[in-house]
Design a protein around this motif. Structure first.
Motif, short mmCIF file in Angstrom:
data_model
loop_
_atom_site.label_atom_id
_atom_site.label_comp_id
_atom_site.label_asym_id
_atom_site.label_seq_id
_atom_site.Cartn_x
_atom_site.Cartn_y
_atom_site.Cartn_z
N PRO A 121 0.83 -1.21 0.00
CA PRO A 121 0.00 0.00 0.00
C PRO A 121 0.85 1.25 0.00
CG PRO A 121 0.09 -0.97 2.20
CD PRO A 121 0.79 -1.94 1.26
N ALA A 122 0.30 2.29 -0.58
CA ALA A 122 1.04 3.56 -0.62
C ALA A 122 1.20 4.12 0.78
CB ALA A 122 0.28 4.55 -1.50
N ALA A 123 2.39 4.58 1.10
CA ALA A 123 2.65 5.15 2.42
C ALA A 123 1.88 6.45 2.59
CB ALA A 123 4.15 5.40 2.60
N PRO A 124 1.31 6.67 3.80
CA PRO A 124 0.57 7.92 3.99
C PRO A 124 1.48 9.13 3.85
CG PRO A 124 0.97 6.78 6.10
CD PRO A 124 1.38 5.85 5.00
N ALA A 125 0.93 10.17 3.24
CA ALA A 125 1.72 11.38 3.02
C ALA A 125 2.12 12.00 4.35
CB ALA A 125 0.90 12.37 2.21
N ARG A 126 3.38 12.32 4.48
CA ARG A 126 3.89 12.91 5.72
C ARG A 126 3.82 14.42 5.63
NH1 ARG A 126 9.97 12.01 8.21
NH2 ARG A 126 9.69 13.27 10.09
N ARG A 127 3.12 15.00 6.60
CA ARG A 127 2.95 16.45 6.59
C ARG A 127 4.22 17.12 7.12
NH1 ARG A 127 1.30 20.88 9.56
NH2 ARG A 127 1.55 19.72 11.50
N SER A 128 4.82 17.94 6.28
CA SER A 128 6.03 18.63 6.69
C SER A 128 5.67 19.90 7.45
CB SER A 128 6.88 18.98 5.46
OG SER A 128 6.14 19.80 4.57
N LYS A 129 6.51 20.23 8.40
CA LYS A 129 6.28 21.42 9.21
C LYS A 129 6.62 22.67 8.41
CE LYS A 129 6.81 19.75 13.93
NZ LYS A 129 7.56 19.94 15.21
N ASN A 130 5.82 23.71 8.57
CA ASN A 130 6.08 24.99 7.92
C ASN A 130 6.22 26.03 9.02
OD1 ASN A 130 6.28 27.26 6.38
ND2 ASN A 130 4.36 26.98 5.28
N THR A 131 7.45 26.41 9.30
CA THR A 131 7.71 27.35 10.38
C THR A 131 8.14 28.72 9.85
OG1 THR A 131 10.01 26.63 10.56
CG2 THR A 131 8.40 25.46 11.90
N ALA A 132 7.89 29.00 8.59
CA ALA A 132 8.37 30.24 7.98
C ALA A 132 7.22 31.15 7.59
CB ALA A 132 9.23 29.94 6.76
N VAL A 133 7.48 32.46 7.65
CA VAL A 133 6.52 33.46 7.17
C VAL A 133 7.17 34.25 6.04
CG1 VAL A 133 5.22 33.68 9.31
CG2 VAL A 133 7.25 35.09 8.96
N TYR A 134 6.36 34.63 5.07
CA TYR A 134 6.82 35.43 3.94
C TYR A 134 6.34 36.86 4.13
CZ TYR A 134 7.53 36.90 -0.89
OH TYR A 134 7.94 37.55 -2.03
N VAL A 135 7.27 37.79 4.10
CA VAL A 135 6.98 39.19 4.39
C VAL A 135 7.22 40.02 3.12
CG1 VAL A 135 7.39 41.10 5.99
CG2 VAL A 135 7.90 38.75 6.70
#
Length: 351
Positions: A121-135
């Protein structure tokens, strides 16, 4: 089967009971009582015993069946014995291997693969952390230090291998700053707070031209050549790189534990709590001069209108659990209770 003499003796003894008969299939004397229960005569013990047929066998198996146990699976000793045979006679694997063992292994493979086709079975998609803001919309003369001072009030900014804050100023095709930047926090929770507090806020108080636009980074913003940043070619991390990353994360965690700035957004210190430190933990904000008693007398519906307006305004800063209007207070007092103290402090800074 009993001898002829014994058979004749039993026939004479059972002749008086028409329910007893001799079965040529089993070679035993059988008996059926009025309830339909079938018995057979055991010549060794001289007693009648219940007949074991398929229905009775299934009933007994159902009575002793345990949930979660595969009754069709081959027992471990059998599998071990067959494995030993395969080692001793590798050329006769297919012949020596029983169909039950094949079936058991097939079931295990299907359970492992999650399908009957044998495809993993396809591995569940791993949610990557987003700790950045664009200014964006930054003044042309802004500096990394100025951005660090503004954005560090709402979270710990991550550092690189040189202990420098992870703040990137973007440039146009000519190498000039284009008014856009990337700020990377150590914790993901800091992103939402920074957006809530700094989006459309003045970087330099009193300068309308320094109003910033802050949003969550999407990692597709423009780089120095004016084109969108391409994904960097993957390079396997060496042991040295991993050690550097471990040291950097350790430093960040240490800073996070020590972080306790005067705005109260960091963890509390170990010092005895004062009135000011307790106020920083409070989730209730007191608003004064929101109305006059005369206003309430002239318009009774103003109470509900004020409460709705205040709730709507404060919910842009965080989750509001309660709004109270004190209609007998001459100073026009209202209180707003937030779900967390950080939102309450944000309300104080804004209002």
């Amino acid at each position: 089967m009993a001898s002829t003499a014994e058979h004749d003796t039993l026939a004479a003894n059972f002749a008086s009971d028409p329910r007893i008969y001799f079965s040529t299939e089993t070679g035993r004397w059988q008996f059926e009582d009025d309830d339909g229960k079938e018995m057979e005569y055991d010549t060794a013990t001289g007693t009648w015993v219940p007949m074991i047929d398929d229905d009775l066998l299934k009933a007994q198996q159902a009575a002793y069946k345990m949930e979660g146990v595969d009754e069709d699976a081959v027992a471990a000793p059998v599998l071990k014995r067959e494995a030993k045979k395969r080692k001793e006679n590798p050329m006769d694997v297919d012949i020596a291997e029983g169909s039950a063992a094949k079936k058991s292994r097939s079931k295990k493979n299907d359970r492992f693969n999650g399908s009957t086709t044998g495809e993993a079975p396809a591995a569940p998609a791993r949610r990557s952390k987003n700790t950045a803001v664009y200014v964006s919309r930054l003044p042309p003369d802004v500096s990394v230090d100025e951005l660090r001072d503004a954005f560090s009030k709402f979270g710990l900014i991550e550092i690189d291998d040189r202990d420098e804050p992870k703040i990137k100023l973007y440039a146009d095709a000519h190498g000039n700053f284009n008014g856009e930047a990337l700020v990377v926090y150590f914790k993901e929770e800091s992103v939402d707070l920074a957006i809530r507090m700094l989006d459309d806020a003045e970087l330099r108080l009193g300068e309308p031209g320094s109003r910033m636009a802050v949003r969550k980074a999407e990692f597709g913003h423009k780089g120095k050549d004016g084109e969108e940043d391409a994904k960097a070619e993957y390079k396997p991390r060496t042991a040295h790189d991993k050690k550097k990353a471990t040291r950097r994360i350790g430093k960040m965690q240490s800073k996070l534990n020590d972080w306790d700035d005067e705005d109260g957004f960091g963890p509390p210190s170990e010092a005895p709590e004062t009135a000011s430190s307790l106020a920083l933990k409070a989730r209730v904000v007191v608003l004064k001069h929101m109305f006059t008693l005369k206003d309430l007398e002239e318009d009774p519906t103003l109470i509900l209108e004020l409460k709705n307006d205040v709730r709507e305004e404060c919910e842009t800063l965080g989750d509001v659990t309660n709004v109270v209007l004190y209609d007998l207070e001459a100073e026009g007092v209202m209180t707003v209770k937030f779900r967390d103290s950080v939102s309450a402090q944000a309300c104080i800074l804004v209002l």
